[in-house]
Scaffold this active site. Structure first.
Site, mmCIF file in Angstrom:
data_model
loop_
_atom_site.group_PDB
_atom_site.id
_atom_site.type_symbol
_atom_site.label_atom_id
_atom_site.label_comp_id
_atom_site.label_asym_id
_atom_site.label_seq_id
_atom_site.Cartn_x
_atom_site.Cartn_y
_atom_site.Cartn_z
ATOM 1 N N CYS A 128 -17.408 56.819 22.997
ATOM 2 C CA CYS A 128 -17.659 56.429 21.613
ATOM 3 C C CYS A 128 -18.938 55.609 21.574
ATOM 4 C CB CYS A 128 -16.482 55.633 21.064
ATOM 5 S SG CYS A 128 -16.698 55.137 19.342
ATOM 6 N N LEU A 129 -19.844 55.984 20.693
ATOM 7 C CA LEU A 129 -21.106 55.264 20.570
ATOM 8 C C LEU A 129 -20.891 53.815 20.145
ATOM 9 C CD1 LEU A 129 -23.240 58.042 18.838
ATOM 10 C CD2 LEU A 129 -23.247 57.376 21.261
ATOM 11 N N GLN B 115 -19.635 53.790 11.429
ATOM 12 C CA GLN B 115 -20.329 53.366 12.642
ATOM 13 C C GLN B 115 -21.751 52.885 12.348
ATOM 14 O OE1 GLN B 115 -19.089 57.115 14.903
ATOM 15 N NE2 GLN B 115 -19.251 55.570 16.520
ATOM 16 N N HIS C 266 -11.736 62.691 16.524
ATOM 17 C CA HIS C 266 -12.297 61.378 16.874
ATOM 18 C C HIS C 266 -13.066 60.793 15.687
ATOM 19 C CE1 HIS C 266 -14.325 58.527 19.781
ATOM 20 N NE2 HIS C 266 -15.203 58.530 18.790
ATOM 21 N N GLU C 267 -13.917 61.611 15.080
ATOM 22 C CA GLU C 267 -14.723 61.121 13.955
ATOM 23 C C GLU C 267 -13.869 60.837 12.732
ATOM 24 O OE1 GLU C 267 -17.568 60.059 14.696
ATOM 25 O OE2 GLU C 267 -17.669 61.102 16.611
ATOM 26 N N HIS D 233 -12.332 57.474 12.858
ATOM 27 C CA HIS D 233 -13.236 56.403 12.418
ATOM 28 C C HIS D 233 -13.130 56.178 10.909
ATOM 29 C CE1 HIS D 233 -15.507 55.075 15.892
ATOM 30 N NE2 HIS D 233 -15.726 56.320 16.263
ATOM 31 N N GLY E 224 -21.048 63.145 17.921
ATOM 32 C CA GLY E 224 -20.572 62.896 16.571
ATOM 33 C C GLY E 224 -20.870 61.469 16.167
#
Length: 168
Positions: A94-95, A51, A136-137, A140, A46
């Protein structure tokens, strides 16, 4: 399409709530395409617009692409409804926070509502990794990171890596 630069912790943009997208136009379609390319290249499951430095309520996800055929979702102005009382703890990556696995407890099932690129509002009941990924997304988009949801022991264990990221 283009692979975009992914912001990393502690970039302050990762802590800012995002604005609604509203109308879907060519710029939103291009952003979504670029975000999917970036997510797959990273490789992640994701990716949220903040991000990549875009402060809009949009995320892309494809939680099962590593184990099955790609099935990307582009979620514009998403919201989560009807979280289950049952919870699940998953180790989230997480990226934007490389090298920090975050054990997080979340509702095991949620209903995700979003607008697609065609402008149509949709909803789907999600469970398992898809529910975790969507939550999670969406975090953000609200300026919240998975590290904020870790318990004290996990946060202490991650402290050296977080300090190194902060020192960059």
């Amino acid at each position: 399409m283009a692979v975009l630069q992914i912001l990393t912790y502690p970039d302050p943009r990762l802590r800012r709530p995002c604005l609604p997208v509203g109308a879907v136009d060519a710029a939103v379609r291009q952003l979504a395409a670029d975000m999917l390319e970036t997510m797959y290249a990273a490789p992640g499951r994701g990716l949220a617009a903040p991000q990549v430095g875009v402060m809009l309520r949009l995320f892309v996800m494809d939680p099962d692409w590593r184990t099955g055929p790609p099935a990307p979702r582009i979620c514009i102005d998403p919201e989560i409804l009807d979280p289950s009382d049952a919870t699940a703890t998953c180790e989230e990556g997480c990226l934007s926070i490389p090298g920090v696995p975050a054990p997080v407890t979340r509702p095991a099932e949620v209903t995700l509502c979003w607008t697609g690129l065609d402008g149509i509002r949709r909803s789907e009941r999600l469970a398992g990794i898809a529910a975790t990924c969507a939550q999670h997304e969406l975090d953000h988009l609200d300026g919240r990171l998975c590290i904020d949801l870790m318990d004290r022991a996990a946060r202490a264990a991650a402290a050296p890596v977080l300090a190194a990221l902060e020192a960059r």
